[in-house]
Design a protein around this motif. Structure first.
Motif, PDB file in Angstrom:
ATOM      1  N   PRO A 240       0.156  -2.051   6.420  1.00  0.00           N
ATOM      2  CA  PRO A 240      -0.683  -2.838   5.842  1.00  0.00           C
ATOM      3  C   PRO A 240      -0.218  -3.304   4.472  1.00  0.00           C
ATOM      4  O   PRO A 240      -0.613  -4.323   4.140  1.00  0.00           O
ATOM      5  CB  PRO A 240      -1.692  -1.920   5.831  1.00  0.00           C
ATOM      6  CG  PRO A 240      -1.375  -0.569   5.830  1.00  0.00           C
ATOM      7  CD  PRO A 240      -0.128  -0.541   6.788  1.00  0.00           C
ATOM      8  N   ARG A 241       0.764  -2.894   4.028  1.00  0.00           N
ATOM      9  CA  ARG A 241       1.307  -3.115   2.689  1.00  0.00           C
ATOM     10  C   ARG A 241       2.109  -4.282   2.754  1.00  0.00           C
ATOM     11  O   ARG A 241       2.078  -5.513   2.187  1.00  0.00           O
ATOM     12  CB  ARG A 241       2.243  -2.040   2.056  1.00  0.00           C
ATOM     13  CG  ARG A 241       2.500  -2.582   0.570  1.00  0.00           C
ATOM     14  CD  ARG A 241       3.090  -1.412   0.214  1.00  0.00           C
ATOM     15  NE  ARG A 241       2.656   0.089  -0.168  1.00  0.00           N
ATOM     16  CZ  ARG A 241       2.011   0.114  -1.099  1.00  0.00           C
ATOM     17  NH1 ARG A 241       1.509  -0.527  -2.103  1.00  0.00           N
ATOM     18  NH2 ARG A 241       1.386   1.403  -1.176  1.00  0.00           N
ATOM     19  N   ALA A 244      -0.426  -7.306   3.460  1.00  0.00           N
ATOM     20  CA  ALA A 244      -1.184  -7.952   2.327  1.00  0.00           C
ATOM     21  C   ALA A 244      -0.212  -8.460   1.608  1.00  0.00           C
ATOM     22  O   ALA A 244      -0.536  -9.506   0.839  1.00  0.00           O
ATOM     23  CB  ALA A 244      -1.738  -6.724   1.476  1.00  0.00           C
ATOM     24  N   GLU A 275      -9.450  -8.211   6.342  1.00  0.00           N
ATOM     25  CA  GLU A 275      -9.002  -6.933   5.807  1.00  0.00           C
ATOM     26  C   GLU A 275      -8.552  -7.155   4.214  1.00  0.00           C
ATOM     27  O   GLU A 275      -7.690  -6.447   3.870  1.00  0.00           O
ATOM     28  CB  GLU A 275      -7.986  -6.031   6.893  1.00  0.00           C
ATOM     29  CG  GLU A 275      -8.461  -6.026   8.154  1.00  0.00           C
ATOM     30  CD  GLU A 275      -9.582  -4.962   8.183  1.00  0.00           C
ATOM     31  OE1 GLU A 275      -9.870  -4.135   7.455  1.00  0.00           O
ATOM     32  OE2 GLU A 275     -10.294  -4.977   9.273  1.00  0.00           O
ATOM     33  N   LEU A 278      -7.065  -4.407   1.807  1.00  0.00           N
ATOM     34  CA  LEU A 278      -5.653  -4.030   1.838  1.00  0.00           C
ATOM     35  C   LEU A 278      -4.876  -4.580   0.742  1.00  0.00           C
ATOM     36  O   LEU A 278      -3.875  -3.988   0.256  1.00  0.00           O
ATOM     37  CB  LEU A 278      -4.912  -4.416   3.170  1.00  0.00           C
ATOM     38  CG  LEU A 278      -5.661  -3.608   4.280  1.00  0.00           C
ATOM     39  CD1 LEU A 278      -4.845  -4.166   5.508  1.00  0.00           C
ATOM     40  CD2 LEU A 278      -5.380  -1.942   4.208  1.00  0.00           C
ATOM     41  N   ASP A 281      -5.825  -2.097  -2.433  1.00  0.00           N
ATOM     42  CA  ASP A 281      -6.014  -0.689  -2.387  1.00  0.00           C
ATOM     43  C   ASP A 281      -4.476  -0.258  -3.320  1.00  0.00           C
ATOM     44  O   ASP A 281      -3.401  -0.642  -2.824  1.00  0.00           O
ATOM     45  CB  ASP A 281      -5.675  -0.221  -1.086  1.00  0.00           C
ATOM     46  CG  ASP A 281      -6.925  -0.350  -0.568  1.00  0.00           C
ATOM     47  OD1 ASP A 281      -8.152  -0.509  -1.123  1.00  0.00           O
ATOM     48  OD2 ASP A 281      -7.016  -0.061   0.805  1.00  0.00           O
ATOM     49  N   THR A 309     -13.954  -8.632   4.658  1.00  0.00           N
ATOM     50  CA  THR A 309     -13.822  -7.308   4.488  1.00  0.00           C
ATOM     51  C   THR A 309     -15.136  -6.635   4.837  1.00  0.00           C
ATOM     52  O   THR A 309     -16.018  -7.315   4.884  1.00  0.00           O
ATOM     53  CB  THR A 309     -13.395  -6.956   2.983  1.00  0.00           C
ATOM     54  OG1 THR A 309     -13.152  -5.623   2.761  1.00  0.00           O
ATOM     55  CG2 THR A 309     -14.455  -7.260   1.876  1.00  0.00           C
TER      56      THR A 309
END
Length: 523
Positions: A240-241, A244, A275, A278, A281, A309
């Motif tokens: 996910p990093r 994003a 999403e 992400l 976060d 989201t």
């Protein structure tokens, strides 16, 4: 086929539970950004699909991520199913026509769409540090690396360029520390380990050339519809990093490359960020500030950004304040945090005296949403309980065969398929390392073929007598001569040079040269 000035989203409910008033998103405020929230299974993806269809029919290109594969059906003609036809009648969508939309599929891994690449230089030190989750000290070294690359004219295109530059920095740590601040080899090593993890997660496919050209995601068809760019993100979500960071990079590229257009009649591009939590976060404040800046200023470039989201609390208040068009699907309120999210969502809407907003959010059915869009003069409309219209394209994913056919027929087919590896930092530093090794060896090998007088230059042990012809008499003994400088090399140095000649990579050579240099200084 679409309205010329607005996108039809659905019909709002009257107090007697009938649906009458159409809810629309005005195109001239489409670049004022938006938010689509709701719990899983409440209809967020379908709302995204409806909005993407509306923008496309209005001639506005769209870029969106397909997290589960469901959104890919937007490329195919819809089918008349009973519940869709019933929904169309309820919202008074007449006629209900089915369409297929011009879609370009993209995939960072090149498996379910055209590959998307960016160069390391384009990513920049801030986003790269975020991607690797570096400490402040390590981020400082990344900034130094980019500064050195600029000063030395080194192109940072792919991961091996950055790895080679970091190895070079580690070798020159003492010199660089006096110019830019403390650079330690352990910190460089930690960054290299992070790069290795990133490479194993698939980021190697993302960094390189040909890099994505922004005009290729802003295409329109001959009949005036905007292309819908769908990013396959099901595998990408395993990291996910990276997901994003990539989308934030793309927003930043749009911001930097597009000209100022003010407030156009319709957006130049609409960007859906699914999403969205992400992105925020564990993000450092400097990154959140960057997102806020891009969201605030990219509007004047004609770009609308819509965050998707589950929870409105996922988006920082500074960013939330920039989002004028809201679609709120149902939220659950079982835990204190969920109850807070419901209150937060209700408070962001312009109240409607016909119902309590907070209560309505928890009672919305699938496909229903609270909708508030910008009206004349950019004022938010009164929130309305809205039944969203059904999509014109297919609900659900397309088949692998359909996807392959669309990829082959794509307007960018063949443009990004083959990787280009031109001369960059890796090749330049490797060449310099080889030249340095050659110069280091020349004083010891330059005398070959010159006769007996040049034997000391071969690096042999001068304390051993030269071989003599067995038929020649032994020479007469002479008085000891004055001692001469010896070119003799130690066993350690000979072993190291042997390793150097056998190492093929620039990183290996740089390490061995560092060891050799330390031995030479210690003599």
């Amino acid at each position: 086929m679409a309205a010329e000035t607005s996108i039809f989203l659905g019909a709002s409910r009257k107090p007697d539970d009938s649906y009458q008033r159409p809810e629309e998103l005005l195109l001239r405020y489409g670049n004022r950004h938006g938010l689509v929230t709701g719990a899983t299974g409440t209809g967020k993806t379908v709302s995204l699909q409806v909005m993407a269809e509306g923008f496309s029919n209005a001639g506005v290109p769209v870029f969106c991520a397909d997290i589960k594969g469901d959104l890919s059906g937007i490329a195919m003609m819809g089918e008349a199913k009973d519940f869709l036809v019933k929904r169309a009648e309820q919202v008074k969508l007449d006629p209900y026509e089915f369409q297929e939309f011009p879609v370009i599929f993209w995939d960072l891994f090149g498996e379910q769409g055209h590959p998307i690449r960016a160069t390391v230089s384009e990513m920049g030190p801030l986003l790269l540090s975020r991607l690797m989750n570096l400490t402040e000290a390590q981020e400082g070294i990344i900034n130094i690396a980019f500064r050195i690359a600029d000063e030395d004219g080194l192109l940072l295109l792919d991961m091996k360029d950055l790895q080679a530059l970091l190895s070079n920095i580690a070798e020159r740590a003492d010199e660089i520390s006096t110019r830019y601040g403390n650079v330690t080899k352990p910190s460089v090593g930690a960054i290299q380990r992070s790069l290795l993890i990133l490479e194993q997660q698939g980021a190697k496919n993302f960094f390189g050339e040909p890099a994505l050209r922004i005009p290729d995601i802003m295409r329109t068809t001959r009949d005036g519809r905007g292309a819908i760019n769908v990013l396959a993100a099901d595998r990408l979500m395993m990291n996910p990093r990276l997901y994003a960071t990539f989308l934030l990079w793309l927003m930043s590229e749009l911001f930097e490359q597009l000209p100022e257009v003010g407030d156009p009649d319709k957006p130049k591009l609409v960007f859906f960020f699914d999403e969205a939590h992400l992105l925020f976060d564990e993000a450092p404040k400097i990154l959140i500030d960057r997102v806020e800046q891009v969201v605030r200023l990219i509007r004047s470039k004609g770009v609308g950004v819509y965050f998707i989201t589950q929870n409105p609390l996922d988006v920082p208040e500074t960013v939330l304040a920039q989002l004028g068009n809201r679609v709120q699907h149902a939220l659950r309120a079982y835990t204190p945090r969920e109850q807070k999210a419901v209150r937060t969502a209700a408070e962001t809407f312009r109240p409607n005296p016909d119902f309590d907003c907070a209560t309505a959010i928890t009672n919305l059915g699938t496909g229903e949403a609270l909708v508030s869009t910008l009206e004349n003069k950019g004022v938010p409309s009164m929130v309305q309980r809205t039944l969203m219209r059904p999509p014109a394209s297919r609900l659900g994913p397309i088949t692998p065969e359909e996807r392959r056919k669309l990829i082959l027929e794509s307007p960018v087919a063949g443009q990004y398929d083959q990787t280009i590896d031109r001369e960059s930092a890796f090749e330049v530093l490797k060449k310099k390392a080889e030249q340095a090794l050659q110069q280091q060896d020349e004083p010891q090998t330059g005398g070959q073929g010159g006769g007996r007088w040049t034997l000391p230059d071969f690096g042999g042990d001068s304390s051993q007598p030269a071989p003599q012809d067995r038929y020649q008499p032994a020479p007469r003994q002479r008085a000891p001569a004055a001692p001469r400088p010896s070119n003799r090399q130690t066993v350690a140095e000979a072993a190291i040079k042997s390793v150097v000649r056998s190492v093929g990579s620039s990183v290996g050579r740089a390490l061995v040269r560092g060891i050799l240099g330390s031995l030479s200084r210690g003599r």
